[in-house]
Design a protein around this motif. Structure first.
Motif, short mmCIF file in Angstrom:
data_model
loop_
_atom_site.label_atom_id
_atom_site.label_comp_id
_atom_site.label_asym_id
_atom_site.label_seq_id
_atom_site.Cartn_x
_atom_site.Cartn_y
_atom_site.Cartn_z
N GLN A 184 0.81 -1.22 0.00
CA GLN A 184 0.00 0.00 0.00
C GLN A 184 0.84 1.28 0.00
OE1 GLN A 184 -2.35 -0.39 3.53
NE2 GLN A 184 -3.79 -1.87 2.63
N ARG A 224 3.91 -11.87 -8.70
CA ARG A 224 3.25 -11.45 -7.46
C ARG A 224 4.06 -11.89 -6.24
NH1 ARG A 224 -1.00 -11.61 -11.02
NH2 ARG A 224 -2.69 -10.11 -10.62
N ASN A 284 -2.76 -6.05 -10.76
CA ASN A 284 -4.16 -6.38 -10.50
C ASN A 284 -5.13 -5.67 -11.43
OD1 ASN A 284 -3.95 -8.23 -8.27
ND2 ASN A 284 -3.27 -6.52 -7.03
N SER A 285 -4.64 -4.66 -12.15
CA SER A 285 -5.53 -3.94 -13.05
C SER A 285 -5.37 -4.37 -14.51
CB SER A 285 -5.27 -2.43 -12.94
OG SER A 285 -3.94 -2.13 -13.34
N TRP A 296 2.09 -3.70 -7.82
CA TRP A 296 0.98 -4.54 -7.37
C TRP A 296 -0.34 -4.03 -7.98
CZ3 TRP A 296 -0.10 -9.08 -5.51
CH2 TRP A 296 -1.32 -9.33 -4.85
N ARG A 297 -0.54 -2.73 -7.95
CA ARG A 297 -1.76 -2.17 -8.54
C ARG A 297 -1.80 -2.44 -10.04
NH1 ARG A 297 -0.98 1.80 -4.42
NH2 ARG A 297 0.48 2.99 -5.71
N ALA A 348 4.10 -1.35 -4.32
CA ALA A 348 2.68 -0.97 -4.34
C ALA A 348 2.22 -0.64 -5.75
CB ALA A 348 2.45 0.20 -3.40
N ASN A 349 2.99 0.17 -6.48
CA ASN A 349 2.60 0.54 -7.83
C ASN A 349 2.59 -0.67 -8.76
OD1 ASN A 349 2.28 3.26 -7.20
ND2 ASN A 349 4.39 3.78 -7.72
N SER A 391 3.81 4.04 -0.78
CA SER A 391 4.60 4.55 -1.89
C SER A 391 5.49 5.68 -1.37
CB SER A 391 3.70 5.06 -3.02
OG SER A 391 2.85 6.08 -2.54
#
Length: 460
Positions: free
Chosen positions: A227, A263, A250-251, A246-247, A243-244, A229
């Motif tokens: 979460q 991952r 997932n997108s 990971w986002r 975090a970036n 950054s």
């Protein structure tokens, strides 16, 4: 074997188990062991070898001061650290164990001996306490990796001189050969034997609760890291990436076969970014390698679809601890002593063994997985840029986690027979570390640390 599961897995703060957790414990222990604290008028600390060379980047100075204040790695609130140190800097008063205040100027009372190494270990530190009657107490400690602290007397004591208070256990072992022999004789798994040994110290309920708490802290650390950054502290201007990434992972609508391993590497990087920021982590077996085991554990719990994940996680950490104990006893888990092969290499071996055990592997397969993990990290140097646990440490954990899964996969698809034993690999690691030049062992005097750095980050 005089180690326990919770010796290998300690809850603490970053960025280093040997340079942060250990010195904090040493500072507090020195005062607890020193008589007539109420008469103290002055305290001084001297750091030697690797602790001095990379101490600023590893927050060794901050850790020592917190320990003298009475803080412990498992209980100190990371968000309170800077305020406590700011008060000390402003008042030049150090409240020993929170009980007795003395004048203390970090500029003069904390000394750095970068060219001198104490005889017991590259991570040595001395404490001096002066009393109002003129008497002085002096004590030397060594931080030997993974948050383990020994006084000079403990480190040099012979077996007959040391106080052996270790309870006898049903399955004593000093080598993997010993452990495998117990298994062949009894038909028991490595995890069952480790549990039986632990039960000499605590009940099953206490052991399970402790292991479950370790996993809870690991999970929370991954979650925080995925979460957060921003820029990591220390002046190297390294940006958090987990975090970036990971986002983005997932997108994305495009799913590739290797995304699962991507991952896993992000889980490990998330933990080590938290560690580099001084956050709450589990030493596993060190802070510099703290991301590998949590990453592989989360992979097991979420991607392997275990029927009984709770028991599998417990077996994972029991098997992993057996490997860590063997590496600690017969080689080292200190980057300052044998390089990063003793940190990331050992963590990879522990994670590989743990995953193999959790997936139902035999004792021979567990040994094979651990051996593969060690073998393919032999010779790895510890050369952090700027003395910070950031480059190459963070990415190195991501790579180590993926290697651990590969090692477990190879072992589980074999029959456990292999040419190189784990005991051979550990001894090779020890000898390789002994042969390795000192500049490649957590000094920031060689390797990437000198080929990349153009700024004195330690002065930032």
């Amino acid at each position: 074997m005089d180690m326990r599961v919770f010796d290998l897995f300690k809850i603490g703060v970053g960025p280093s188990s040997s340079h942060t957790v250990g010195p904090m414990l040493a500072g507090r222990r020195f005062l607890l062991e020193t008589p007539d604290l109420h008469l103290a008028t002055k305290v001084q600390v001297a750091l030697y070898g690797s602790l001095a060379l990379t101490g600023v980047g590893h927050a060794t100075d901050k850790a020592v001061l917190l320990g003298l204040m009475g803080e412990t790695p498992q209980d100190v609130a990371p968000e309170s650290v800077e305020q406590k140190l700011a008060i000390l800097k402003q008042t030049l008063q150090l409240n020993l164990l929170g009980q007795h205040s003395v004048a203390f100027d970090p500029q003069t009372d904390l000394r750095w001996f970068k060219q001198e190494v104490l005889p017991g270990h590259p991570n040595g530190l001395k404490f001096f306490l002066t009393r109002s009657d003129g008497s002085i107490s002096e004590k030397t400690y060594y931080s030997t990796g993974g948050g383990f602290i020994y006084s000079e007397e403990e480190l040099t004591a012979t077996p007959t001189e040391s106080k052996n208070t270790t309870k006898p256990v049903p399955f004593p072992f000093n080598t993997m050969t010993d452990l495998l022999a117990h298994g062949q004789r009894t038909g028991l798994s490595i995890t069952t034997m480790l549990r039986a040994n632990e039960n000499c110290h605590c009940s099953d309920e206490e052991l399970n609760a402790g292991i479950d708490n370790i996993w809870a802290v690991m999970k929370a650390c991954i979650a925080r890291g995925l979460q957060m950054s921003g820029e990591l502290p220390g002046g190297l201007q390294v940006q958090r990436r987990a975090a970036n990434l990971w986002r983005a992972a997932n997108s994305s609508a495009d799913v590739l076969p290797h995304d699962g391993l991507h991952r896993v590497s992000l889980y490990a990087m998330a933990v080590n970014e938290e560690n580099a920021a001084g956050g709450r982590v589990v030493t596993a077996p060190t802070n510099g390698a703290a991301g590998i085991i949590p990453a592989v554990l989360r992979y097991y719990a979420e991607d392997c679809k275990p029927s009984n994940p709770e028991q599998g996680i417990r077996n994972f950490l029991l098997a992993a601890s057996a490997i860590g104990m063997l590496c600690k006893k017969n080689a080292s888990i200190s980057g300052a002593e044998i390089g990063c092969q003793g940190e990331v290499g050992v963590a990879c071996a522990m994670a590989a063994a743990g995953l193999t055990a959790a997936l139902g592997g035999t004792n021979a397969q567990i040994e094979a997985a651990a051996e593969i993990g060690i073998e393919h990290h032999l010779g790895m140097t510890c050369d952090p840029i700027g003395g910070l646990v950031q480059i190459p440490c963070i990415e190195r954990n991501g790579m180590g986690a993926v290697k651990a899964i590969t090692a477990a996969s190879l072992a589980l698809r074999g029959d456990g027979q292999h040419k190189v034993t784990l005991d051979d690999a550990i001894e090779t690691m020890r000898q390789t570390g002994a042969d390795m030049q000192a500049k490649y062992k957590e000094t920031s005097l060689g390797g990437l640390a000198i080929h990349v750095v153009t700024v004195n980050y330690a002065a930032c």
